[in-house]
Scaffold this motif. Structure first.
Motif, PDB file in Angstrom:
ATOM      1  N   GLU A  36       3.782   9.130  52.879  1.00 32.32           N
ATOM      2  CA  GLU A  36       4.222  10.442  53.467  1.00 32.32           C
ATOM      3  C   GLU A  36       4.385  11.516  52.432  1.00 32.32           C
ATOM      4  O   GLU A  36       4.723  12.436  52.389  1.00 32.32           O
ATOM      5  N   HIS A  37       3.194  11.402  51.657  1.00 30.31           N
ATOM      6  CA  HIS A  37       2.680  12.704  50.805  1.00 30.31           C
ATOM      7  C   HIS A  37       1.861  13.323  51.425  1.00 30.31           C
ATOM      8  O   HIS A  37       1.099  13.023  52.302  1.00 30.31           O
ATOM      9  N   LEU A  38       2.199  14.633  51.648  1.00 34.41           N
ATOM     10  CA  LEU A  38       1.343  15.749  52.247  1.00 34.41           C
ATOM     11  C   LEU A  38       0.247  15.963  51.464  1.00 34.41           C
ATOM     12  O   LEU A  38       0.086  16.047  50.175  1.00 34.41           O
ATOM     13  N   LEU A  81       7.337  20.098  53.882  1.00 33.57           N
ATOM     14  CA  LEU A  81       7.745  18.980  53.298  1.00 33.57           C
ATOM     15  C   LEU A  81       9.281  18.402  54.081  1.00 33.57           C
ATOM     16  O   LEU A  81       9.779  19.664  54.627  1.00 33.57           O
ATOM     17  N   HIS A  82       9.302  17.170  54.068  1.00 31.56           N
ATOM     18  CA  HIS A  82      10.752  16.843  54.444  1.00 31.56           C
ATOM     19  C   HIS A  82      11.752  16.529  53.410  1.00 31.56           C
ATOM     20  O   HIS A  82      11.777  15.711  52.829  1.00 31.56           O
ATOM     21  N   PHE A  83      12.611  17.341  53.007  1.00 36.32           N
ATOM     22  CA  PHE A  83      13.731  17.131  51.933  1.00 36.32           C
ATOM     23  C   PHE A  83      14.754  16.147  52.680  1.00 36.32           C
ATOM     24  O   PHE A  83      15.731  17.033  53.012  1.00 36.32           O
ATOM     25  N   PRO A  85      17.188  12.460  51.996  1.00 35.29           N
ATOM     26  CA  PRO A  85      17.335  11.410  51.122  1.00 35.29           C
ATOM     27  C   PRO A  85      16.306  10.266  51.444  1.00 35.29           C
ATOM     28  O   PRO A  85      15.783   9.852  52.462  1.00 35.29           O
ATOM     29  N   SER A  86      16.088   9.546  50.129  1.00 36.64           N
ATOM     30  CA  SER A  86      14.971   8.413  50.038  1.00 36.64           C
ATOM     31  C   SER A  86      13.812   8.486  50.680  1.00 36.64           C
ATOM     32  O   SER A  86      12.967   7.671  51.098  1.00 36.64           O
ATOM     33  N   SER A  87      13.270   9.830  50.878  1.00 35.09           N
ATOM     34  CA  SER A  87      11.804  10.151  51.398  1.00 35.09           C
ATOM     35  C   SER A  87      11.170  10.727  50.318  1.00 35.09           C
ATOM     36  O   SER A  87      11.696  11.451  49.368  1.00 35.09           O
ATOM     37  N   VAL A  88       9.709  10.633  50.442  1.00 33.87           N
ATOM     38  CA  VAL A  88       8.732  11.372  49.375  1.00 33.87           C
ATOM     39  C   VAL A  88       8.626  12.655  49.770  1.00 33.87           C
ATOM     40  O   VAL A  88       8.152  13.058  50.915  1.00 33.87           O
ATOM     41  N   ASN A  89       8.687  13.511  48.882  1.00 34.41           N
ATOM     42  CA  ASN A  89       8.613  14.927  48.887  1.00 34.41           C
ATOM     43  C   ASN A  89       7.861  15.666  48.001  1.00 34.41           C
ATOM     44  O   ASN A  89       8.168  16.204  47.149  1.00 34.41           O
ATOM     45  N   SER A  90       6.565  15.431  48.279  1.00 34.98           N
ATOM     46  CA  SER A  90       5.390  16.159  47.315  1.00 34.98           C
ATOM     47  C   SER A  90       4.288  16.107  47.946  1.00 34.98           C
ATOM     48  O   SER A  90       4.083  15.511  49.004  1.00 34.98           O
TER      49      SER A  90
END
Length: 92
Positions: A36-38, A81-83, A85-90
């Motif tokens: 799930e990294h952009l 990005l999807h900010f 909880p518990s997600s990858v946001n980078s």
């Protein structure tokens, strides 16, 4: 601090900076990977062409505009990005 004020980074994402010929060629966001990294691609070999190099970097004004465009690409990516909880946001 003064440089960031002069640069007006808060406005850059919405500006029309041109560089239509660079969109999707030099720097662009492309979907998400499995984690799930952009993904942000940067491909500078297009500037091996001397005419292209001169058109984009030919003077200080052009260089500043290009740098602003690069910041714009990243700012637009940050908006994707999807900010949560518990997600990858980078961006990679």
């Amino acid at each position: 601090m003064r440089e960031s004020i002069d640069f007006k980074v808060n406005d850059v994402a919405e500006e029309d900076l041109g560089f239509k010929e660079l969109k999707g060629v030099v720097a662009y966001m492309h979907r998400y990977n499995r984690a799930e990294h952009l993904i942000c691609y940067n491909a500078y070999e297009v500037f091996k062409d001397k005419d292209m190099y001169e058109r984009i970097f030919g003077n200080e004004e052009k260089l500043k505009k290009f740098l602003r465009w690069k910041v714009q690409v990243l700012e637009r990516g940050i908006k994707l990005l999807h900010f949560k909880p518990s997600s990858v946001n980078s961006i990679i």
